[in-house]
Design an enzyme around this catalytic site. Structure first.
Site, short mmCIF file in Angstrom:
data_model
loop_
_atom_site.label_atom_id
_atom_site.label_comp_id
_atom_site.label_asym_id
_atom_site.label_seq_id
_atom_site.Cartn_x
_atom_site.Cartn_y
_atom_site.Cartn_z
N CYS B 79 25.82 35.18 36.10
CA CYS B 79 25.41 33.80 36.31
C CYS B 79 24.35 33.41 35.28
CB CYS B 79 24.94 33.59 37.75
SG CYS B 79 24.83 31.85 38.22
N HIS B 192 29.62 35.14 40.72
CA HIS B 192 28.83 36.20 41.36
C HIS B 192 29.76 37.28 41.92
CE1 HIS B 192 24.79 34.41 41.30
NE2 HIS B 192 25.46 33.27 41.27
N GLU B 194 29.02 40.05 43.09
CA GLU B 194 28.42 40.66 44.29
C GLU B 194 28.64 39.81 45.53
OE1 GLU B 194 26.90 39.00 41.99
OE2 GLU B 194 25.16 37.92 42.78
#
Lengths: 254, 233
Positions: B79, B192, B194
């Site tokens: 990001c 993202h 994650e």
């Protein structure tokens, strides 16, 4: 193409999901993490934990929940309710929340939105608006605070505009007239706000059946749709909802 | 050991846990020496380019990341961490004076996404939610994933086109959502991983695999160097 999001909302009190959960297949239907994980498996796009406790002791429990959630979940989540200051928000974000939603405190002190957006980025700040129609005026809604108990007299559309201008990343818009009614979203309200702001709007309040989700997107022009009890009671799965949205030509992540 | 760079601008728990879930040994650190010694470096981030660039500079972390990358350590920017790989960014830039500088691993300036497409249709910014990433060529980062896979995005600024683009996403415009410094194990992703469920976990695992191989090579090289020293004795 950006997909439209389906967001289950979990009301949490003392670290437990309340508002009735009758979800088949969970060992403990009151555990917010376990429920959120089940929604993740159904391809929910994110989840919102709404902290409905009031005391500071209970807040500590919610911070723990946020931390636990960041360890266990692999989807974005928002924690809402009870923030009074940038410091409160910082605690929650440090615990692992991707976003927070602010409601009453932002109405009392709009500068909180500005400060929080500056500190954590606009993407981290949702402004939740509880709106109720003004009797006799079909194009006017007013903002309620304190869990919907107190009318501020503030115009909901104007407030959404100001929140966006101050740096809110999204608006979580709940129709108090429809909340719990199972009659579907207030698409007129949703569309009016969605057209008034250039940030995403999440429609909330009123879902009772499958078609309502697509209505919120198509008729309400929402960017995301939120529901609670239809999911918690296992009446509908997130996957069913997304399949029905796709059948209505709405882009979804299945 | 993968070092997640902590430049004091946000929550790194999810990234740390995502990498750990992929089987990596991870340490979160704001120590430039530790970053320089890393087997691989992950630069996460939310917030604004100017503030992050200033923090990296202040903490001596920008130079440390550049050194680690120059020494061949695999790198992943996430990001804002991807934005910081570029030369400049306009986000929160001062009204006068030069634009805030990034690491300069990739050329170009990160700018605000337009709120309308070419035809004039309106789009909501920030670009929030799950969007597809398209790629033409296989890359170790995409191993086991198919072009068109959905990942979670939340951002208002986007990277410019460059030779480094390896994946693209379309909102108001089509923008680079994954980059790689050509010929180097140096990646950036706008989304993202994650927070991107199974697909994101797979992408992180792919990076961990690359990191582990690089660490193995470095370990072997170190052992060889040691042997050389011993044989001289």
């Amino acid at each position: 193409m950006l997909t439209k999001r389906v967001i289950p909302c979990l009301d949490v009190k003392d670290g437990r999901v309340v508002k009735g959960v009758n979800f088949v297949g969970l060992r403990d239907a009151g555990d917010p993490i376990e429920l959120a994980r089940a929604y993740d498996e159904q391809r929910a796009d994110e989840v919102i934990f709404l902290d409905i406790t009031a005391t500071s002791d209970d807040r500590a429990t919610t911070v723990e929940l946020a931390s636990h959630a960041s360890a266990e979940l692999h989807l974005p989540y928002c924690v809402g309710g009870g923030f009074r200051s940038v410091a409160d928000i910082r605690t929650m974000i440090a615990a692992g929340a991707d976003k927070v939603s602010v409601n009453s405190a932002a109405v009392a002190n709009p500068d909180l939105i500005t400060q929080a957006a500056r500190a954590f980025g606009t993407q981290a700040i949702l402004v939740a608006i509880d709106a109720k129609a003004v009797p006799g005026n079909p194009n006017k809604w007013e903002v309620y605070v304190a869990g919907g108990r107190k009318n501020t007299g503030i115009d909901a559309v104007e407030w959404a505009r100001e929140a966006a201008r101050r740096g809110a990343g999204e608006i979580l818009l709940t129709s108090m007239d429809r909340d719990g009614s199972r009659d579907g979203f207030d698409c007129h309200l949703t569309r009016t706000v969605a057209r008034a702001v250039d940030i995403p709007v999440i429609a909330s309040g009123g879902v009772g059946k499958l078609e309502h989700f697509a209505e919120g997107i198509i008729d309400g022009e929402a960017d995301a749709v939120l529901a609670a009890s239809v999911f918690h009671f296992g009446e509908l799965t997130v996957r069913q909802v997304k399949e029905s949205m796709r059948a209505a030509a709405i882009p979804v992540r299945l | 050991m993968i070092v997640v760079v902590d430049y004091h601008k946000g929550n790194l728990l999810s990234v740390e846990r995502g990498l750990r879930g992929a089987g990596a040994e991870v340490v979160v650190s704001d120590d430039p020496a530790q970053v320089r010694a890393a087997d691989a470096v992950v630069l996460p981030g939310v917030g604004a380019f100017a503030d992050a660039a200033a923090s990296l500079e202040e903490l001596g972390l920008g130079a440390a990341v550049a050194d680690a990358v120059a020494a061949g350590a695999p790198f992943l920017g996430i990001c804002l961490g991807m934005h910081l790989m570029f030369e400049h960014g306009t986000e929160h830039a001062p009204e006068a004076g030069p634009l805030p500088a990034g690491l300069g691993l990739v050329s170009g300036t990160v700018g605000l996404m337009p709120k309308t497409d070419e035809a004039g249709a309106a789009y909501k910014i920030p670009h929030v939610g799950w969007n597809s990433v398209e790629w033409d060529e296989a890359d170790p980062l995409f191993d086991g994933l198919e072009s068109g896979e959905y990942f979670y995005f939340t951002h208002s600024f986007a990277a410019p086109e460059s030779v480094a683009t390896i994946g693209r996403t379309t909102h108001s415009v089509t923008f680079p959502s994954a980059v790689r410094v050509p010929g180097h194990p140096v990646w950036g992703v706008q989304f993202h991983p994650e927070k991107s469920s199974d697909a994101g976990a797979r992408l992180l695992a792919n990076f961990v695999t690359v990191a582990r191989a690089a660490a193995g090579r470095r370990g072997a090289a170190a052992t060889m160097a040691e042997d050389t020293v011993l044989s001289k004795e």
